[in-house]
Design a protein around this motif. Sequence first.
Motif, short mmCIF file in Angstrom:
data_model
loop_
_atom_site.label_atom_id
_atom_site.label_comp_id
_atom_site.label_asym_id
_atom_site.label_seq_id
_atom_site.Cartn_x
_atom_site.Cartn_y
_atom_site.Cartn_z
N ASP A 64 47.89 -6.84 -6.15
CA ASP A 64 47.59 -6.09 -7.13
C ASP A 64 45.78 -6.07 -7.90
OD1 ASP A 64 49.29 -4.87 -9.36
OD2 ASP A 64 50.10 -7.07 -10.01
N VAL A 65 45.19 -5.24 -7.67
CA VAL A 65 43.79 -5.12 -7.73
C VAL A 65 42.72 -5.45 -9.13
CG1 VAL A 65 41.37 -4.44 -6.56
CG2 VAL A 65 44.48 -3.90 -4.98
N ARG A 110 47.11 0.07 -14.58
CA ARG A 110 47.67 -0.89 -15.50
C ARG A 110 46.17 -1.31 -16.63
NH1 ARG A 110 50.55 -6.48 -15.58
NH2 ARG A 110 50.52 -6.93 -17.96
N VAL A 111 46.17 -1.39 -17.44
CA VAL A 111 45.03 -1.45 -18.79
C VAL A 111 45.18 -2.76 -19.24
CG1 VAL A 111 42.73 -1.34 -19.72
CG2 VAL A 111 43.82 1.21 -18.28
N VAL A 112 44.84 -4.32 -18.97
CA VAL A 112 44.34 -4.70 -19.99
C VAL A 112 43.02 -5.83 -21.07
CG1 VAL A 112 44.72 -7.71 -19.56
CG2 VAL A 112 45.74 -6.07 -17.97
N ARG A 113 42.98 -6.02 -21.92
CA ARG A 113 42.07 -6.03 -22.30
C ARG A 113 42.00 -7.91 -22.91
NH1 ARG A 113 43.73 -0.66 -23.53
NH2 ARG A 113 41.85 0.44 -24.52
N GLU A 114 40.60 -7.41 -22.56
CA GLU A 114 40.19 -8.96 -22.87
C GLU A 114 39.14 -9.57 -23.54
OE1 GLU A 114 39.75 -12.78 -23.23
OE2 GLU A 114 40.99 -12.43 -21.61
N ALA A 126 48.17 -11.74 -15.20
CA ALA A 126 48.95 -9.84 -16.08
C ALA A 126 49.13 -9.75 -14.23
CB ALA A 126 47.87 -8.93 -16.46
N ALA A 127 49.01 -10.35 -13.70
CA ALA A 127 49.69 -9.37 -12.24
C ALA A 127 50.68 -9.67 -11.47
CB ALA A 127 48.04 -9.68 -10.84
N ARG A 144 47.36 -15.66 -2.72
CA ARG A 144 48.79 -15.56 -2.57
C ARG A 144 47.98 -15.79 -4.50
NH1 ARG A 144 52.80 -13.37 -0.08
NH2 ARG A 144 51.96 -13.75 2.93
N ARG A 145 48.67 -14.74 -5.50
CA ARG A 145 49.14 -15.21 -7.07
C ARG A 145 49.47 -16.47 -6.99
NH1 ARG A 145 52.11 -15.07 -11.32
NH2 ARG A 145 52.03 -14.08 -13.47
N GLU A 146 50.46 -16.72 -6.90
CA GLU A 146 50.20 -17.70 -7.23
C GLU A 146 49.96 -19.42 -7.00
OE1 GLU A 146 53.12 -19.32 -9.63
OE2 GLU A 146 53.31 -16.79 -9.99
#
Length: 219
Positions: free
Chosen positions: A5-6, A51-55, A70-71, A150-152
């Motif tokens: 995920d970018v 994918r669009v995330v709103r902050e 969100a990833a 890595r994400r975690e």
Amino acid sequence: MFRVDVVLPCLNEAAALPQVLASLPPGYRAIVVDNGSTDGSAHIADAAGARVVRETRRGYGAAVHAGLTAAEAPIVAFADADASFDLSELPAIVDPVASGEVDMMLGFRVAQTRGAWPWHARLANRYLARRISAAARVPLRDLGPMRAARREPLLDLGIRDRRSGYPLETVLRAAAAGWRIAEAPVRYRPRVGVSKVTGTVRGTAIAIADMSRVLREVS
């Protein structure tokens, strides 16, 4: 599931997004974090398949962390959404993480034209890179606006800053946790549109203040 995920923090980048999103390598998904755009950036990103995330909370760190949260992919990369980076170069940043060679890879910017990296931003980056290298005991040439990990483990670092100090705090906490951190060159081009931070001396000064504060608090 996507391999990577970018996260692309976005504030009024409608002119740049089509080019940025078209350059994503196969297996990479864009998460565009709309940080209050008024130019239709979110619609353009959605139409392009991102994918669009709103902050709603303004700030680079707020947008980036919302994207990280969100990833879903095991590896998360980060880049600016202004077309200053060619996202087709992301594998050079991601692959060493995927192979287990390093825990975090940063892209150090190689300006492609004289105007790609304003002098005041370049000098500020050099100053901060020296300070963070000393604090983290990791030799760095850049603060790594293009980076991957890595994400975690990233979430486990507990990054608190939600402004311009976010990338710096990430490196400091990663170094303190014993992460293997390395750099690779990435091309840096003139951005599309006007920078909200490093495009002005005032914006650069604010970023330096944010990062200096993080250095005092974390190191």
